[in-house]
Design an enzyme around this catalytic site. Structure first.
Site, mmCIF file in Angstrom:
data_model
loop_
_atom_site.group_PDB
_atom_site.id
_atom_site.type_symbol
_atom_site.label_atom_id
_atom_site.label_comp_id
_atom_site.label_asym_id
_atom_site.label_seq_id
_atom_site.Cartn_x
_atom_site.Cartn_y
_atom_site.Cartn_z
ATOM 1 N N HIS A 180 70.344 4.669 60.754
ATOM 2 C CA HIS A 180 71.626 4.005 61.046
ATOM 3 C C HIS A 180 72.816 4.897 60.726
ATOM 4 C CE1 HIS A 180 69.478 -0.156 60.649
ATOM 5 N NE2 HIS A 180 69.260 0.422 61.801
ATOM 6 N N CYS A 230 91.923 15.599 67.655
ATOM 7 C CA CYS A 230 92.357 15.087 68.965
ATOM 8 C C CYS A 230 93.176 13.807 68.872
ATOM 9 C CB CYS A 230 91.134 14.860 69.864
ATOM 10 S SG CYS A 230 90.217 13.352 69.480
ATOM 11 N N ASN A 244 58.373 -4.947 48.599
ATOM 12 C CA ASN A 244 59.576 -5.729 48.888
ATOM 13 C C ASN A 244 59.575 -7.009 48.061
ATOM 14 O OD1 ASN A 244 62.011 -5.809 50.512
ATOM 15 N ND2 ASN A 244 61.126 -7.607 51.516
HETATM 16 ZN ZN ZN Z 1 88.648 13.707 67.858
#
Ligand code: ZN
Length: 246
Positions: A113, A149, A212
């Site tokens: 992720h 940018c 778990n």
């Molecule tokens: Zn950029």
């Protein structure tokens, strides 16, 4: 029949990081249950469209302080496993960067992720440091833009509404197919496509171990299910594996 390469694949989810103080956002006591409006802060549509959502999202990152979290005994156990010399790959659903912070070799960790320790520009895709972006927020830029940018910066994580990187997922599938032991740690194994990884491993003949706190849909298919707290259970399991396979 071909003997399988003795590769250990470890899939980790939120449960391995809760002892580092990082909440399980999706869990029953998670942030998104208590405050559903927090979910839009990590959903790509609203994030792109609404500067106010972005400002709140940067503030949440500052306030939760997750970037200050330290690896725990569970993360360190996997470093011990790597140092034992047994072939290992770690696939993680976590974006906290704690496997790498603990000292695992970066190329052996696949961050399914992405990572919240880095930023990425939505326009030119340039990758930067999250710590640096947060410094800009503190210094008075509530929604810091890309310095290259001027585009929108986001954490280099897979947000809700975004697909996983197909190249990363393909690598994960290949690791699941190649391993002879697949260990799922601290993950509910309910979110696809990640939940398909233990299935792929089982179908390819691997043994499955589930570590778990809560039951998972794969418990019945597992050779072993361990319910103890992860930061205690994982060091024990690693010691056993090193003895058995080392
Ligand atoms: Zn950029």
């Amino acid at each position: 029949m071909n003997a399988k390469r003795p590769l250990i694949a470890v899939l980790t989810g939120a449960g391995i990081s809760t002892d580092s103080g990082i909440p399980d956002y999706r869990g029953p006591n998670g942030l998104w249950q208590k405050d559903p409006s927090a979910q839009e802060l990590v959903t790509i549509g609203p994030y792109k469209a609404d500067p106010d959502v972005r400002r709140r999202s940067w503030r949440m990152r500052l306030e939760t302080g997750a970037s200050a979290a330290e690896p725990n005994a569970g993360h360190r156990a996997l470093v011990d496993l790597e140092r034992s010399g047994l072939p290992l790959r770690v696939l993680t659903q976590n974006v906290d960067g704690l496997h790498r912070a603990a000292g695992l070799t970066p190329r052996k960790v696949l961050e399914l992720h992405g990572t919240a320790r880095e930023t990425q520009c939505l326009r030119c895709r340039v990758v930067g440091s999250m710590a640096e972006a947060l410094e800009r927020v503190v210094a008075g830029e509530p929604d810091p833009a890309c310095r290259e940018c001027g585009g929108i910066l986001k954490p280099r994580t897979v947000m809700f509404g975004e697909a996983l990187d197909p190249a990363v997922l393909q690598q994960a599938d290949a690791i699941a197919k190649a391993c002879d032991l697949f260990i799922a740690v601290g993950t509910s194994l309910q979110v696809y496509p990640v939940a398909s990884l233990p299935q792929i491993a089982l179908e390819a003949g691997a043994r499955l171990i589930v570590v778990n706190g809560e039951p998972t849909p794969f418990d019945a298919a597992a050779a072993e299910v361990i319910r103890e707290p992860i930061s205690r259970a994982l060091p024990e399991l690693v010691r056993r594996l090193v003895t058995e396979r080392g």
